[in-house]
Motif scaffolding. Structure first.
Motif, short mmCIF file in Angstrom:
data_model
loop_
_atom_site.label_atom_id
_atom_site.label_comp_id
_atom_site.label_asym_id
_atom_site.label_seq_id
_atom_site.Cartn_x
_atom_site.Cartn_y
_atom_site.Cartn_z
N ALA A 124 1.24 -1.48 0.21
CA ALA A 124 -0.10 -0.06 0.16
C ALA A 124 0.68 1.25 -0.27
O ALA A 124 0.68 2.31 -0.79
CB ALA A 124 -0.78 0.21 1.00
N LYS A 125 1.75 1.57 0.90
CA LYS A 125 3.02 2.34 0.95
C LYS A 125 3.35 2.83 -0.52
O LYS A 125 3.65 3.54 -0.83
CB LYS A 125 3.96 1.98 1.85
N GLY A 136 2.80 15.03 -8.42
CA GLY A 136 2.86 15.91 -8.82
C GLY A 136 4.29 15.32 -7.68
O GLY A 136 3.97 14.37 -6.79
N ARG A 137 5.09 17.00 -6.74
CA ARG A 137 5.95 15.90 -6.07
C ARG A 137 5.73 16.38 -5.02
O ARG A 137 4.21 17.82 -4.44
CB ARG A 137 7.24 17.29 -6.78
N LEU A 143 4.83 13.22 3.02
CA LEU A 143 4.88 11.30 2.97
C LEU A 143 5.02 11.34 3.79
O LEU A 143 4.25 9.62 4.61
CB LEU A 143 6.25 11.23 2.06
N VAL A 144 5.19 11.12 5.20
CA VAL A 144 5.65 10.42 6.09
C VAL A 144 4.15 10.60 6.87
O VAL A 144 3.49 9.78 7.32
CB VAL A 144 6.37 11.53 7.04
N HIS A 145 3.64 12.13 6.94
CA HIS A 145 2.21 12.61 7.32
C HIS A 145 1.22 11.54 6.93
O HIS A 145 0.35 11.17 7.99
CB HIS A 145 2.04 13.66 7.27
N LEU A 146 1.84 11.01 5.18
CA LEU A 146 0.48 10.74 4.15
C LEU A 146 0.81 9.04 5.15
O LEU A 146 -0.23 8.00 5.05
CB LEU A 146 0.47 10.47 3.10
#
Length: 303
Positions: A124-125, A136-137, A143-146
């Motif tokens: 999933a990650k 997009g960027r 990314l850590v938060h998501l």
């Protein structure tokens, strides 16, 4: 030995698992015969080798000696196993791992919902990073938060919808739902046991529902209340009614606390404009008058 059967379009993929590790994989088709469903085109691949055609009788022997698990619904394969009196059970595995000859069982506690199925957290990650790459960027902190959000909600579709929805879908971001109360009839301000001068200066005509509940629970009768309600539902005026009633009737002063200096200045100015003229009169009860100055240093506001 476990044999994991994953139904695919027109074929079945097999994983041969021993002690939790995939020792090999294979593919097989089924064909309808007068005796029922029978296997054909059985191919086996051991680790690091090419697919090798193998007699179907070897498959039947392997199935009889192993624990068979179906990773998807397949009436045809279930019928084939039943004809051979081979027991089988259902199992949920990560399809993305299975495509790469890995075996990862998943459930609601360990898996992540994605596209109507359960996949493992690591896949999933990886899929989330791929999808974000198309959008997009995104910085490392995002990314850590998501990833933390993904581990919390266990739903990749909802996480992706929160950063780049293709269309508005409230069900993907809905956290909770509160049912609306029935329309309530509330009291007119002049029907309450409030000083008439305060009722006139307040600018309020009818109470809001939470204010009505507070009055019914003894707000104007000296009862201690803890009022928890939504923003803009009328909590401030609940404090005004109780505090101003006590002050104007000579039973004490009003202390209004807020967390920010700017908010304190705002409330002070509002109270001063609305009730300042009431504070400058000498109360008949004998309480000394309280004169509000025209200006005060920031942070020194009281009534």
């Amino acid at each position: 030995m476990k044999v994991i059967v994953q139904p695919q379009k027109g074929t079945y993929k097999l994983l041969f698992v021993e002690e939790g590790r995939v020792r090999g994989s294979g593919f097989v088709n089924l064909t309808a015969t007068p005796k029922g469903q029978r296997p054909k085109n059985f191919k086996v691949r051991r680790r690091g080798k090419q697919l090798k055609p193998t007699p179907t009788r070897d498959l039947i022997t392997l199935l009889r000696r192993s624990s068979v698990h179906l990773a998807g619904e397949s009436p045809e394969f279930e019928s084939f196993l039943a004809d051979l009196q081979i027991p089988a059970s259902r199992i949920d595995i990560c399809r993305f791992c299975q495509l790469e000859d890995r075996f990862t069982p998943v459930d609601k506690a360990t898996g992540v919902r994605y596209g109507g199925e359960w996949i493992c957290l690591e896949c999933a990650k990886r899929e989330m990073r791929h999808e974000l790459g198309y959008m997009g960027r995104f910085g490392g902190s995002v990314l850590v938060h998501l990833e933390k959000l993904l581990m919390q909600v266990r739903d990749l579709d909802r996480v992706l919808a929160s950063v780049g929805p293709d269309k508005i879908d409230r069900s993907r971001t809905l956290f909770d739902r509160l049912e609306a109360h029935e329309v309530q009839k509330t009291a007119h301000i002049t029907d309450l046991a409030l000083p008439p001068a305060f009722a006139k200066a307040s600018g309020v005509e009818y109470l809001m529902p939470v204010q009505q509940l507070a009055v019914q629970d003894g707000l104007l009768e000296g009862q201690h209340l803890l009022v928890v309600s939504a923003t803009a539902s009328g909590k401030t005026f609940i404090g005004e009614m109780a505090g101003m009633k006590n002050f104007l009737e000579g039973r004490g002063r009003m202390l209004f606390l807020v967390p920010l200096v700017a908010l304190a200045n705002q409330k002070y100015q509002r109270f001063r404009d609305r009730y300042g003229h009431l504070m400058r009169v000498t109360l008949q009860t004998g309480v000394s008058r309280l004169n509000l100055p025209e200006t005060r240093p920031a942070g020194e506001r009281d009534i």
